[in-house]
Design a protein around this motif. Structure first.
Motif: not given
Ligand code: PEP
Ligand code: MG
Length: 405
Positions: A26-32
């Motif tokens: 998976a691609i992890f997406h977030g602020e940081d």
């Protein structure tokens, strides 16, 4: 990011909520993303990281670079849903959500071209690095955890140009035995090749609980050698571990964030004191050569004040941020953070020249050393000794082979 990480771990422990699991690849997406979260994820099936904020010089970026995990920072906010397919292009720095068939096709072509270049670079891995003109360049590796060396064949590099020790200092301050074992492991792995271990560089973008202090401007505050000289109780433990480990290989030790010759003399004096202590107690040890990082502009501008150090290692990450007055962890000023700015290159050139005149070895251990786009300019300054993230070793050697010097 580290502080948010600690907060989230405490909240998770209190609420007994597990970390949501993501599908493999998976691609992890977030602020940081927190360093501990990165380390929990199984990257063996691929996957990547896409951050709205973040920085290419953060802890997570260093870990991702070392593991070869694709990561893109500073993407800003995405409209719409993030579920479904996405294309993460860490080579050019972008992400496409719900791609069209044409976009998928173009991405496949670009990623197979990248894979082909990487594949071609693999043939350089086992050979010593030389430029087009046949000039030899030493290429060492940067590591953080002792376990980083497990996946590296020592014959593919010229040693360890930088072992960061902040990760050992993780959540609790490590005792002398823990540090001694960590350093010894790396020294034994390297055999007679050099291993340059940097004393703890806490502070700045690397806060450590129980060690660093809260400051309004941490990059210009009590970090690196400044903090170690203030907290000598902690520094002496590391010094003893290094002196004892030195008998197990070819150790060199360097101090981070040196700005004045007095800081170097004080640190070297502590080494001499601890050496005398170990000798008095009959503990096996040896004194390694003591060098300095060149990352504060004062050293690069007036290197003659440091004619007594054993070696210089240019920290281009910090040198660039201080020369350009652009914080390395601030995505808004990334465009200023270029090692190829003439002001930065001119300072490096001056240090290389001073090293030649005084016969003091000069190397570079900043992340620019592994960047194919920066390598020609670095070699132009006269540098012949680079240290790169392990995952960049092959590509760096391939890029060196293209340089005409
Ligand atoms: C640097 O500043 O270039 C460097 C190698 O050290 P760090 O990135 O750990 O500050
Ligand atoms: Mg630095």
């Amino acid at each position: 990011a580290d502080l948010r990480d600690i907060r989230d771990q405490v909240l998770r422990a209190l609420s007994e909520d597990g970390e949501p699991t993501a599908p493999l690849g998976a691609i992890f997406h977030g602020e940081d993303v927190a360093p501990t979260r990165f380390l929990e994820i199984d990257w063996s099936a691929g996957g990547g990281i896409a951050l709205r904020a973040g920085s290419t010089a953060s802890h997570v970026a260093m870990l991702a670079r070392a593991r070869g995990v694709p990561m893109v920072v500073g993407l800003g906010t995405f409209p719409g849903s993030l579920a479904g397919m996405a294309l993460l292009d860490a080579e050019h720095g972008g992400m496409v959500l719900s791609p069209s068939p044409a976009e998928i096709d173009a991405f496949r072509q670009s990623s197979s071209a990248f894979a082909a270049r990487q594949g071609a670079a693999q043939s350089f891995l086992t050979r010593p690095a030389v430029t087009k003109a046949g000039t030899a360049v030493r290429v060492q590796v940067n590591i953080a955890n002792p376990s980083d060396v497990d996946g590296i064949d020592i014959s593919t590099c010229d040693g360890v140009g930088l072992m960061r020790t902040e990760f050992l200092f993780g959540k609790t301050l490590p005792d002398e035995e823990t540090q001694y074992n960590a350093y010894r492991k790396v020294l034994e792995w390297a055999g007679d090749k050099p291993v340059t271990i940097r004393t703890v560089d806490a502070g700045g973008d690397k806060p450590l609980a129980g060690f660093t202090v809260e400051e309004t401007n941490p990059f210009l505050g009590l970090r690196g050698i400044r903090l170690s000289l203030k907290r000598r109780d902690i520094f002496r433990v590391q010094i003893r571990a290094l002196l004892r480990a030195a008998i197990h290989g070819n150790l060199k030790v360097m101090f981070p964030m040196i700005a004045t010759p007095e800081e170097y003399s004080q640190a070297a004096a502590l080494f001499a004191e601890e050496q005398a202590g170990l000798a008095a107690r009959g503990v096996a040890h040896t004194m390694p050569p003591l060098g300095i990082m060149v990352e504060v502009p004062s050293v690069a501008i007036a290197p003659e004040a440091f004619a007594n150090v054993a070696f210089f290692s240019i920290g281009s990450n910090d040198l660039t941020q201080y020369v350009m007055a652009a914080a390395r962890d601030n995505a808004a000023v990334t465009y200023l953070n270029s090692v190829r700015h003439p002001a930065v290159l001119r300072l490096m050139e001056a240090v290389v020249r001073f090293g030649r005149e005084t016969e003091i070895p000069v190397s570079l251990c900043g992340d620019a050393g592994g960047d194919p786009a920066a390598i020609p300019a670095l070699l132009e300054t006269g540098l012949r000794d680079l240290s790169v993230a392990p995952a960049q070793l092959a590509m760096a050697k391939a890029a060196i082979a293209e340089v005409p010097v």
